[in-house]
Motif scaffolding. Structure first.
Motif, PDB file in Angstrom:
ATOM      1  N   ASP A 138       6.289 -21.829 -12.096  1.00 35.89           N
ATOM      2  CA  ASP A 138       6.926 -23.124 -11.896  1.00 35.89           C
ATOM      3  C   ASP A 138       5.828 -24.161 -11.693  1.00 35.89           C
ATOM      4  N   PRO A 139       5.836 -25.327 -12.373  1.00 35.61           N
ATOM      5  CA  PRO A 139       6.847 -25.725 -13.354  1.00 35.61           C
ATOM      6  C   PRO A 139       6.615 -25.059 -14.706  1.00 35.61           C
ATOM      7  N   THR A 147      -1.413 -27.892  -9.839  1.00 32.75           N
ATOM      8  CA  THR A 147      -0.916 -26.768  -9.052  1.00 32.75           C
ATOM      9  C   THR A 147       0.230 -26.089  -9.775  1.00 32.75           C
ATOM     10  N   MET A 148       0.111 -24.781  -9.923  1.00 31.86           N
ATOM     11  CA  MET A 148       1.150 -23.981 -10.548  1.00 31.86           C
ATOM     12  C   MET A 148       1.572 -22.898  -9.568  1.00 31.86           C
ATOM     13  N   ASN A 149       2.841 -22.571  -9.602  1.00 31.05           N
ATOM     14  CA  ASN A 149       3.378 -21.599  -8.664  1.00 31.05           C
ATOM     15  C   ASN A 149       3.963 -20.407  -9.387  1.00 31.05           C
ATOM     16  N   CYS A 150       3.956 -19.276  -8.692  1.00 34.45           N
ATOM     17  CA  CYS A 150       4.501 -18.037  -9.231  1.00 34.45           C
ATOM     18  C   CYS A 150       5.316 -17.359  -8.145  1.00 34.45           C
ATOM     19  N   SER A 151       6.539 -17.008  -8.465  1.00 36.12           N
ATOM     20  CA  SER A 151       7.355 -16.255  -7.516  1.00 36.12           C
ATOM     21  C   SER A 151       7.675 -14.897  -8.126  1.00 36.12           C
ATOM     22  N   SER A 198       5.587   5.373 -13.363  1.00 31.37           N
ATOM     23  CA  SER A 198       4.479   4.700 -14.027  1.00 31.37           C
ATOM     24  C   SER A 198       4.374   3.275 -13.529  1.00 31.37           C
ATOM     25  N   GLU A 199       3.233   2.665 -13.798  1.00 26.95           N
ATOM     26  CA  GLU A 199       2.966   1.326 -13.322  1.00 26.95           C
ATOM     27  C   GLU A 199       2.587   0.440 -14.500  1.00 26.95           C
ATOM     28  N   LYS A 200       3.027  -0.802 -14.501  1.00 28.27           N
ATOM     29  CA  LYS A 200       2.687  -1.720 -15.583  1.00 28.27           C
ATOM     30  C   LYS A 200       2.555  -3.123 -15.021  1.00 28.27           C
ATOM     31  N   LEU A 201       1.889  -3.964 -15.785  1.00 26.73           N
ATOM     32  CA  LEU A 201       1.803  -5.383 -15.451  1.00 26.73           C
ATOM     33  C   LEU A 201       2.948  -6.113 -16.127  1.00 26.73           C
ATOM     34  N   VAL A 202       3.593  -6.984 -15.387  1.00 29.37           N
ATOM     35  CA  VAL A 202       4.663  -7.802 -15.945  1.00 29.37           C
ATOM     36  C   VAL A 202       4.237  -9.262 -15.843  1.00 29.37           C
ATOM     37  N   PHE A 203       4.299  -9.963 -16.951  1.00 27.43           N
ATOM     38  CA  PHE A 203       3.865 -11.353 -17.031  1.00 27.43           C
ATOM     39  C   PHE A 203       5.063 -12.289 -16.944  1.00 27.43           C
ATOM     40  N   GLY A 204       4.854 -13.435 -16.304  1.00 28.21           N
ATOM     41  CA  GLY A 204       5.856 -14.482 -16.310  1.00 28.21           C
ATOM     42  C   GLY A 204       5.841 -15.239 -17.628  1.00 28.21           C
ATOM     43  N   LYS A 205       6.677 -16.290 -17.711  1.00 23.90           N
ATOM     44  CA  LYS A 205       6.775 -17.069 -18.944  1.00 23.90           C
ATOM     45  C   LYS A 205       5.704 -18.134 -19.049  1.00 23.90           C
TER      46      LYS A 205
END
Lengths: 115, 113
Positions: B7-8, B20-24, B98-105
């Motif tokens: 966000d944004p 400034t960028m945010n990640c939830s 298993s473990e993986k990385l998940v990316f936001g948009k």
């Protein structure tokens, strides 16, 4: 120079054809990954491999296949079963082990367009 | 499985300003990573912050992590036109052993000269 390469940069495919995207790394990394990116979207995991001769499905594996016969290479085949293959494909590698503790190194990507 | 959300979605600023960028995110994590992507290119790793860290700096980048709020922020100070790119957060998700990385948009940052 150490790095990860992808070829081709642009690829055009007719409907019904299989195509193979190349990914090569000389970083001596154990783990390799394939992601798909659609416009304005994040990355979605297609397949990953933590070691030679072993790989696992990611979130959107249907219509794709991979092989990992060599440590350096992780080719991705987009089959005719993939209904909407037009996208930007990114290959990545990491040293292996716990995914969360290691950065991933990305190739420059292949843009696939289905005609 | 969507884990991180930035966000944004888009941010446009003037050169010299801070961005400034945010990640939830939704579930507990070991670490959180930030990546940058120039248009039509691959991603480049910027910084990794561990779950027991609250703040980390790298050059003009400052990353914070609040595990109680399940959120992180990326601050770019004194921005330059060359900072124009999309910025993604990535978090670890464990599924089925298993473990993986998940990316936001991602957040698309435009720095105007």
């Amino acid at each position: 120079d150490g790095g990860i390469t992808q070829s081709p940069k642009y690829l055009f495919r007719k409907e019904g054809q299989n195509v193979t995207l190349s990914c090569e790394q000389n970083l001596n990394h154990d783990a390799m990954y394939w992601y798909r990116q659609d416009p304005g979207q994040g990355l979605r995991l297609i397949y990953y491999s933590q070691i030679v001769n072993d790989f696992q499905k990611g979130d959107i594996a249907e219509g794709y296949s991979v092989s990992r016969e060599k440590k350096e290479s992780f080719p991705l085949t987009v089959t005719s079963a993939q209904k909407n293959p037009t996208a930007f494909y990114l290959c990545a590698s990491s040293i292996g082990g716990a995914v969360s503790y290691n950065e991933q190194f990305f190739g420059p990507g292949t843009r696939l367009t289905v005609l | 499985s969507q884990q991180g959300e930035e966000d944004p979605q888009a941010l446009s600023i003037q050169e010299g300003e801070n961005a400034t960028m945010n990640c939830s995110y939704k579930t507990s994590i070991n670490n959180l990573q930030w990546y940058r992507q120039n248009s039509g290119r691959g991603l480049v790793h910027l910084i990794l912050i561990r779950s027991n860290e609250r703040e980390k700096h790298s050059g003009r980048l400052r990353v914070t992590l609040d595990t109680s709020k399940k959120s992180s922020s990326l601050l770019i100070t004194a921005s330059r036109a060359a900072d124009t790119a999309s910025y993604f957060c990535a978090t670890d998700v464990r599924e089925g052993g298993s473990e993986k990385l998940v990316f936001g948009k991602g957040t698309k940052l435009t720095v105007n000269p």
